[in-house]
Design a protein around this motif. Structure first.
Motif, PDB file in Angstrom:
ATOM      1  N   LYS A  15       0.833  -1.207   0.000  1.00  0.00           N
ATOM      2  CA  LYS A  15       0.000   0.000   0.000  1.00  0.00           C
ATOM      3  C   LYS A  15       0.863   1.251   0.000  1.00  0.00           C
ATOM      4  CE  LYS A  15      -3.873  -2.089   2.438  1.00  0.00           C
ATOM      5  NZ  LYS A  15      -4.523  -2.241   3.751  1.00  0.00           N
ATOM      6  N   THR A  16       1.914   1.244   0.802  1.00  0.00           N
ATOM      7  CA  THR A  16       2.821   2.396   0.857  1.00  0.00           C
ATOM      8  C   THR A  16       3.458   2.643  -0.497  1.00  0.00           C
ATOM      9  OG1 THR A  16       3.271   2.003   3.201  1.00  0.00           O
ATOM     10  CG2 THR A  16       4.873   3.325   1.994  1.00  0.00           C
ATOM     11  N   ILE A  17       3.895   1.581  -1.159  1.00  0.00           N
ATOM     12  CA  ILE A  17       4.498   1.711  -2.486  1.00  0.00           C
ATOM     13  C   ILE A  17       3.489   2.294  -3.472  1.00  0.00           C
ATOM     14  CG2 ILE A  17       5.340   0.362  -4.474  1.00  0.00           C
ATOM     15  CD1 ILE A  17       6.892  -1.363  -2.381  1.00  0.00           C
ATOM     16  N   ALA A  18       2.256   1.816  -3.426  1.00  0.00           N
ATOM     17  CA  ALA A  18       1.220   2.340  -4.321  1.00  0.00           C
ATOM     18  C   ALA A  18       0.970   3.825  -4.048  1.00  0.00           C
ATOM     19  CB  ALA A  18      -0.071   1.539  -4.155  1.00  0.00           C
ATOM     20  N   GLN A  19       0.947   4.218  -2.782  1.00  0.00           N
ATOM     21  CA  GLN A  19       0.739   5.621  -2.434  1.00  0.00           C
ATOM     22  C   GLN A  19       1.915   6.478  -2.886  1.00  0.00           C
ATOM     23  OE1 GLN A  19       0.095   5.242   1.767  1.00  0.00           O
ATOM     24  NE2 GLN A  19      -2.098   4.811   1.554  1.00  0.00           N
ATOM     25  N   LEU A  20       3.127   6.008  -2.661  1.00  0.00           N
ATOM     26  CA  LEU A  20       4.310   6.754  -3.092  1.00  0.00           C
ATOM     27  C   LEU A  20       4.351   6.888  -4.612  1.00  0.00           C
ATOM     28  CD1 LEU A  20       6.999   5.346  -0.634  1.00  0.00           C
ATOM     29  CD2 LEU A  20       6.180   7.714  -0.755  1.00  0.00           C
ATOM     30  N   LYS A  21       3.967   5.846  -5.309  1.00  0.00           N
ATOM     31  CA  LYS A  21       3.925   5.905  -6.769  1.00  0.00           C
ATOM     32  C   LYS A  21       2.926   6.966  -7.228  1.00  0.00           C
ATOM     33  CE  LYS A  21       1.799   2.769  -9.254  1.00  0.00           C
ATOM     34  NZ  LYS A  21       1.406   1.526  -9.923  1.00  0.00           N
ATOM     35  N   SER A  22       1.773   6.995  -6.582  1.00  0.00           N
ATOM     36  CA  SER A  22       0.760   7.992  -6.908  1.00  0.00           C
ATOM     37  C   SER A  22       1.262   9.406  -6.614  1.00  0.00           C
ATOM     38  CB  SER A  22      -0.512   7.697  -6.110  1.00  0.00           C
ATOM     39  OG  SER A  22      -1.495   8.666  -6.360  1.00  0.00           O
ATOM     40  N   ARG A  23       1.897   9.568  -5.448  1.00  0.00           N
ATOM     41  CA  ARG A  23       2.457  10.879  -5.095  1.00  0.00           C
ATOM     42  C   ARG A  23       3.529  11.314  -6.088  1.00  0.00           C
ATOM     43  NH1 ARG A  23       4.294  10.118   0.943  1.00  0.00           N
ATOM     44  NH2 ARG A  23       5.596  11.903   0.370  1.00  0.00           N
ATOM     45  N   LEU A  24       4.360  10.377  -6.501  1.00  0.00           N
ATOM     46  CA  LEU A  24       5.429  10.685  -7.452  1.00  0.00           C
ATOM     47  C   LEU A  24       4.835  11.132  -8.788  1.00  0.00           C
ATOM     48  CD1 LEU A  24       8.443  10.813  -8.050  1.00  0.00           C
ATOM     49  CD2 LEU A  24       8.350   8.386  -8.659  1.00  0.00           C
ATOM     50  N   LYS A  25       3.804  10.450  -9.234  1.00  0.00           N
ATOM     51  CA  LYS A  25       3.161  10.843 -10.484  1.00  0.00           C
ATOM     52  C   LYS A  25       2.575  12.246 -10.385  1.00  0.00           C
ATOM     53  CE  LYS A  25       0.511   7.698 -12.461  1.00  0.00           C
ATOM     54  NZ  LYS A  25      -0.441   6.575 -12.583  1.00  0.00           N
ATOM     55  N   GLU A  26       1.962  12.553  -9.232  1.00  0.00           N
ATOM     56  CA  GLU A  26       1.333  13.864  -9.041  1.00  0.00           C
ATOM     57  C   GLU A  26       2.345  14.999  -9.036  1.00  0.00           C
ATOM     58  OE1 GLU A  26      -0.947  13.638  -5.450  1.00  0.00           O
ATOM     59  OE2 GLU A  26      -2.332  12.166  -6.273  1.00  0.00           O
ATOM     60  N   CYS A  27       3.509  14.760  -8.445  1.00  0.00           N
ATOM     61  CA  CYS A  27       4.472  15.852  -8.308  1.00  0.00           C
ATOM     62  C   CYS A  27       5.531  15.873  -9.405  1.00  0.00           C
ATOM     63  CB  CYS A  27       5.122  15.825  -6.923  1.00  0.00           C
ATOM     64  SG  CYS A  27       6.245  14.459  -6.636  1.00  0.00           S
ATOM     65  N   SER A  28       5.560  14.887 -10.272  1.00  0.00           N
ATOM     66  CA  SER A  28       6.615  14.841 -11.287  1.00  0.00           C
ATOM     67  C   SER A  28       6.253  15.602 -12.559  1.00  0.00           C
ATOM     68  CB  SER A  28       6.981  13.399 -11.616  1.00  0.00           C
ATOM     69  OG  SER A  28       5.881  12.741 -12.182  1.00  0.00           O
ATOM     70  N   LYS A  29       4.993  15.978 -12.700  1.00  0.00           N
ATOM     71  CA  LYS A  29       4.590  16.744 -13.877  1.00  0.00           C
ATOM     72  C   LYS A  29       3.470  17.700 -13.470  1.00  0.00           C
ATOM     73  CE  LYS A  29       2.144  14.915 -17.371  1.00  0.00           C
ATOM     74  NZ  LYS A  29       1.833  14.117 -18.577  1.00  0.00           N
ATOM     75  N   VAL A  30       3.742  18.996 -13.599  1.00  0.00           N
ATOM     76  CA  VAL A  30       2.742  20.018 -13.256  1.00  0.00           C
ATOM     77  C   VAL A  30       2.658  21.021 -14.392  1.00  0.00           C
ATOM     78  CG1 VAL A  30       3.023  19.795 -10.752  1.00  0.00           C
ATOM     79  CG2 VAL A  30       4.442  21.412 -11.993  1.00  0.00           C
ATOM     80  N   GLN A  31       1.606  21.792 -14.387  1.00  0.00           N
ATOM     81  CA  GLN A  31       1.447  22.821 -15.414  1.00  0.00           C
ATOM     82  C   GLN A  31       2.553  23.859 -15.308  1.00  0.00           C
ATOM     83  OE1 GLN A  31      -2.485  24.509 -14.951  1.00  0.00           O
ATOM     84  NE2 GLN A  31      -3.232  23.359 -16.721  1.00  0.00           N
ATOM     85  N   GLU A  32       2.908  24.399 -16.443  1.00  0.00           N
ATOM     86  CA  GLU A  32       3.918  25.451 -16.484  1.00  0.00           C
ATOM     87  C   GLU A  32       3.484  26.601 -15.587  1.00  0.00           C
ATOM     88  OE1 GLU A  32       6.289  28.112 -19.841  1.00  0.00           O
ATOM     89  OE2 GLU A  32       4.591  26.879 -20.430  1.00  0.00           O
ATOM     90  N   GLY A  33       4.404  27.061 -14.763  1.00  0.00           N
ATOM     91  CA  GLY A  33       4.114  28.153 -13.840  1.00  0.00           C
ATOM     92  C   GLY A  33       3.707  27.676 -12.452  1.00  0.00           C
ATOM     93  N   ASP A  34       3.327  26.402 -12.313  1.00  0.00           N
ATOM     94  CA  ASP A  34       2.962  25.843 -11.007  1.00  0.00           C
ATOM     95  C   ASP A  34       4.166  25.149 -10.391  1.00  0.00           C
ATOM     96  OD1 ASP A  34       0.381  26.713 -11.330  1.00  0.00           O
ATOM     97  OD2 ASP A  34      -0.454  24.734 -11.804  1.00  0.00           O
ATOM     98  N   ASP A  35       4.138  25.018  -9.096  1.00  0.00           N
ATOM     99  CA  ASP A  35       5.180  24.277  -8.385  1.00  0.00           C
ATOM    100  C   ASP A  35       4.629  22.920  -7.972  1.00  0.00           C
ATOM    101  OD1 ASP A  35       7.090  26.317  -8.495  1.00  0.00           O
ATOM    102  OD2 ASP A  35       6.251  27.303  -6.715  1.00  0.00           O
ATOM    103  N   PRO A  36       5.470  21.897  -7.977  1.00  0.00           N
ATOM    104  CA  PRO A  36       4.989  20.583  -7.514  1.00  0.00           C
ATOM    105  C   PRO A  36       4.638  20.642  -6.029  1.00  0.00           C
ATOM    106  CG  PRO A  36       7.346  20.502  -8.022  1.00  0.00           C
ATOM    107  CD  PRO A  36       6.864  21.865  -8.381  1.00  0.00           C
ATOM    108  N   SER A  37       3.699  19.800  -5.630  1.00  0.00           N
ATOM    109  CA  SER A  37       3.249  19.777  -4.241  1.00  0.00           C
ATOM    110  C   SER A  37       4.352  19.313  -3.295  1.00  0.00           C
ATOM    111  CB  SER A  37       2.026  18.873  -4.093  1.00  0.00           C
ATOM    112  OG  SER A  37       2.310  17.576  -4.593  1.00  0.00           O
ATOM    113  N   GLU A  38       5.281  18.508  -3.804  1.00  0.00           N
ATOM    114  CA  GLU A  38       6.434  18.074  -3.021  1.00  0.00           C
ATOM    115  C   GLU A  38       7.585  17.768  -3.969  1.00  0.00           C
ATOM    116  OE1 GLU A  38       5.636  14.386  -0.817  1.00  0.00           O
ATOM    117  OE2 GLU A  38       3.922  14.066  -2.110  1.00  0.00           O
TER     118      GLU A  38
END
Length: 150
Positions: A15-38
């Motif tokens: 479960k932790t690995i799945a959550q970390l993978k999801s978090r990594l996907k969320e913060c590895s690509k953001v719209q131009e001008g935005d900052d990643p959440s972590e």
């Protein structure tokens, strides 16, 4: 550590690995001008640390399962037996539901279906297999709580 505890820990790690993978996907690509959440590098480092932990735990669980015997069978064989029993019961239940499904006929000229399975016999077989599965599952659970992880 008991085998049951290791199984629980394995589930938590997965479960932790799945959550970390999801978090990594969320913060590895953001719209131009935005900052990643972590910081993606930090999340990736956390994720990479979990894989060796999981690998070691899976190895120890499998090793323990292969070397723990009860009634002439090791736990790996019992788990395989449980998996196949579960699949067998599922297949028979699916067939049973299909066969007992009511066919609606509005006139005599419509197609009539004939059943070629003994429904009562099939239900008894499913009940017997289900009882066998419950007993096997109880035995496995008991062994999981009494077996030390190797």
């Amino acid at each position: 550590m008991k085998l049951a505890e290791a199984l629980s820990l394995r589930a938590d790690l997965q479960k932790t690995i799945a959550q970390l993978k999801s978090r990594l996907k969320e913060c590895s690509k953001v719209q131009e001008g935005d900052d990643p959440s972590e910081n993606p590098d930090e999340v990736l480092a956390l994720l990479e640390k979990k894989f060796p932990e999981l690998e070691n735990l899976i190895y120890r669980i499998n090793y323990t399962n292969m070397h723990t015997n009860s009634d002439g069978m090791n736990l790996t064989r019992m788990i395989a037996q449980k998996d196949v029993l579960t699949l067998r019961i599922s297949a028979l239940r699916e067939v049973l539901h299909y066969v007992v499904e009511r066919e609606t006929r509005f006139t005599r000229s419509e197609i009539k279906y004939i059943r070629y399975l003994d429904i009562a016999k099939l239900r008894k077989q499913i009940d017997s297999l289900s009882q066998e599965l419950r007993l096997l599952d109880v035995k496995l659970q008991s062994l999981n709580w009494s077996t030390e992880l190797l």
